[in-house]
Design an enzyme around this catalytic site. Structure first.
Site, mmCIF file in Angstrom:
data_model
loop_
_atom_site.group_PDB
_atom_site.id
_atom_site.type_symbol
_atom_site.label_atom_id
_atom_site.label_comp_id
_atom_site.label_asym_id
_atom_site.label_seq_id
_atom_site.Cartn_x
_atom_site.Cartn_y
_atom_site.Cartn_z
ATOM 1 N N LYS A 38 0.831 -1.202 0.000
ATOM 2 C CA LYS A 38 0.000 0.000 0.000
ATOM 3 C C LYS A 38 0.869 1.257 0.000
ATOM 4 O O LYS A 38 2.028 1.205 0.383
ATOM 5 C CB LYS A 38 -0.903 0.025 1.237
ATOM 6 C CG LYS A 38 -1.865 -1.129 1.349
ATOM 7 C CD LYS A 38 -2.777 -0.967 2.550
ATOM 8 C CE LYS A 38 -2.024 -1.021 3.861
ATOM 9 N NZ LYS A 38 -2.927 -0.903 5.034
ATOM 10 N N TYR A 260 13.017 30.273 10.800
ATOM 11 C CA TYR A 260 11.710 30.914 10.911
ATOM 12 C C TYR A 260 11.293 31.102 12.365
ATOM 13 O O TYR A 260 11.460 30.208 13.195
ATOM 14 C CB TYR A 260 10.644 30.093 10.193
ATOM 15 C CG TYR A 260 10.691 30.212 8.688
ATOM 16 C CD1 TYR A 260 10.513 31.442 8.067
ATOM 17 C CD2 TYR A 260 10.905 29.096 7.897
ATOM 18 C CE1 TYR A 260 10.562 31.554 6.683
ATOM 19 C CE2 TYR A 260 10.946 29.193 6.505
ATOM 20 C CZ TYR A 260 10.776 30.428 5.908
ATOM 21 O OH TYR A 260 10.812 30.528 4.535
#
Length: 364
Positions: A38, A260
């Site tokens: 998957k 940041y």
């Protein structure tokens, strides 16, 4: 500076994958194997991983498009569609492609009964809800659903009965005992070779009786499903090495903010390294300060905020790495389980979230 400096990439070690298959075969003890691919084979690349797994008994995927990609790539072995079909229009496509759907509700069962003019008969799986309460028919519905499937002219062979354990990664959890007891009861009159309940955790921990089909997912890729353990504890090898280059090294004075939000500043003069990977590559944006990053034989703490394309690591007062060195975010030197624990998530999420822009380099 290294000539090979580049942004994020993942080296996929196919020899490690083959090793893990051998370990799983040994643990399975002759039982058949449904390898789970998957989510782009847990981030490892659907097609290439399927090619290596061509010798196992079957491959499992979640979505129709994944199954069709495999067929279009020449994967000819059995493919099981774990969520089944989503609409009746998909049934002829599955029949023509030899894809085996999992039936997990009566609505799907009725749609399959009503299907007409299929080019080929379908092998089907019937999922039973033994207590996870997600997908599956109720235990009291199993016999009627089973009989309806057997009666369909376009269904071939006997349905394979399957269920899923909610707490297999906690082997002593009471829920395992309850689910296994329910599964044993509803499958008692059916051939053992047509039953399946063990995922990676159940296989590695030997949870429950030895039902025939085992369904390894995470363990194929060398990762442990158990908290506090790594694949090495099960003699597995990491298949993915997620890597990126150190693209800048700077000297930062004490108190000078980095990144940041100016959320981090060193308490004393230090060197920092900028590594060319970020949340745009699938590295978790919420990774906290201190998350380990391996470079040249040592783990360094990530500091500041994760940016789209970069992270910062604190190299300390003495510089021991070079511009252009390769940083490993997880892999053979730094188990993904340890990074997941630092981030507060699970290895599945880290692996599956590796972005498509990250180049996969296959090492055979």
């Amino acid at each position: 500076m290294a000539d090979t400096m580049r942004p994020a990439w993942a080296t996929i070690n196919l020899q490690a994958l083959r090793h893990n298959i051998s370990v799983i075969r040994e643990r399975a003890g002759g039982r058949r194997i449904l390898g789970i691919l998957k989510a782009n084979a847990y981030g490892h690349g659907l097609i290439r991983i399927a090619q290596v797994l061509a010798g196992i008994d079957a491959i499992g995927v979640a979505r129709v498009d994944e199954a069709l990609q495999l067929r279009n790539a020449g994967i000819s072995g059995p493919i099981v569609l774990l969520e089944g079909f989503f609409s009746p229009e998909q049934i002829p496509v599955l029949a023509a492609s030899g894809i085996q759907p999992v039936i997990h509700n009566v609505h799907q069962l009725t749609q399959l009964e009503q299907a007409k003019n299929l080019s080929d008969p379908l092998q089907v799986w019937l999922k039973i809800d033994t207590g996870m309460h997600r997908l599956g028919v109720e235990p009291e519905e199993v016999e009627s659903c089973y009989k309806r499937l057997v009666a369909m002219p376009h269904v071939t062979g006997l349905p394979i009965l399957m269920s899923h354990l909610a707490c297999a990664d906690e082997p002593k959890h009471e829920q395992n005992r309850k689910q296994l007891a329910t599964f044993a009861e509803v499958t008692a009159e059916h051939p053992k070779e047509n039953t399946s309940i063990a995922n990676s955790a159940a296989l590695l921990a030997a949870v429950g009786p030895e039902y025939d089909w085992v369904r390894p997912g995470l363990s194929l890729y060398g990762v442990s499903p158990f908290s506090g353990k790594t694949g090495r504890d099960h003699h597995l090898q990491a298949v993915m090495n997620l890597q990126a280059s150190v693209i800048s090294i700077r000297r930062i004075k004490a108190g000078e903010p980095v990144g940041y939000g100016a959320s981090w500043a060193p308490g004393k003069d230090t060197y920092i390294g900028i590594v060319a990977i970020g949340y745009g590559d699938g590295y978790p944006r919420h990774a906290p300060e201190g998350t380990p990053v391996w470079v040249r034989g040592k783990c360094y703490p990530m500091v500041g905020r994760v940016a789209m394309d970069m992270i910062t690591i604190d190299l300390g007062a003495e510089l021991t790495i070079n511009l252009g060195d390769t940083a490993q975010l997880w892999g053979t030197e730094l188990p993904v389980e340890e990074v997941a624990a630092a981030v507060g998530t699970i290895p599945y999420e880290l692996l599956c979230n590796v972005a498509r822009r990250v180049q996969l380099d296959y090492l055979d």
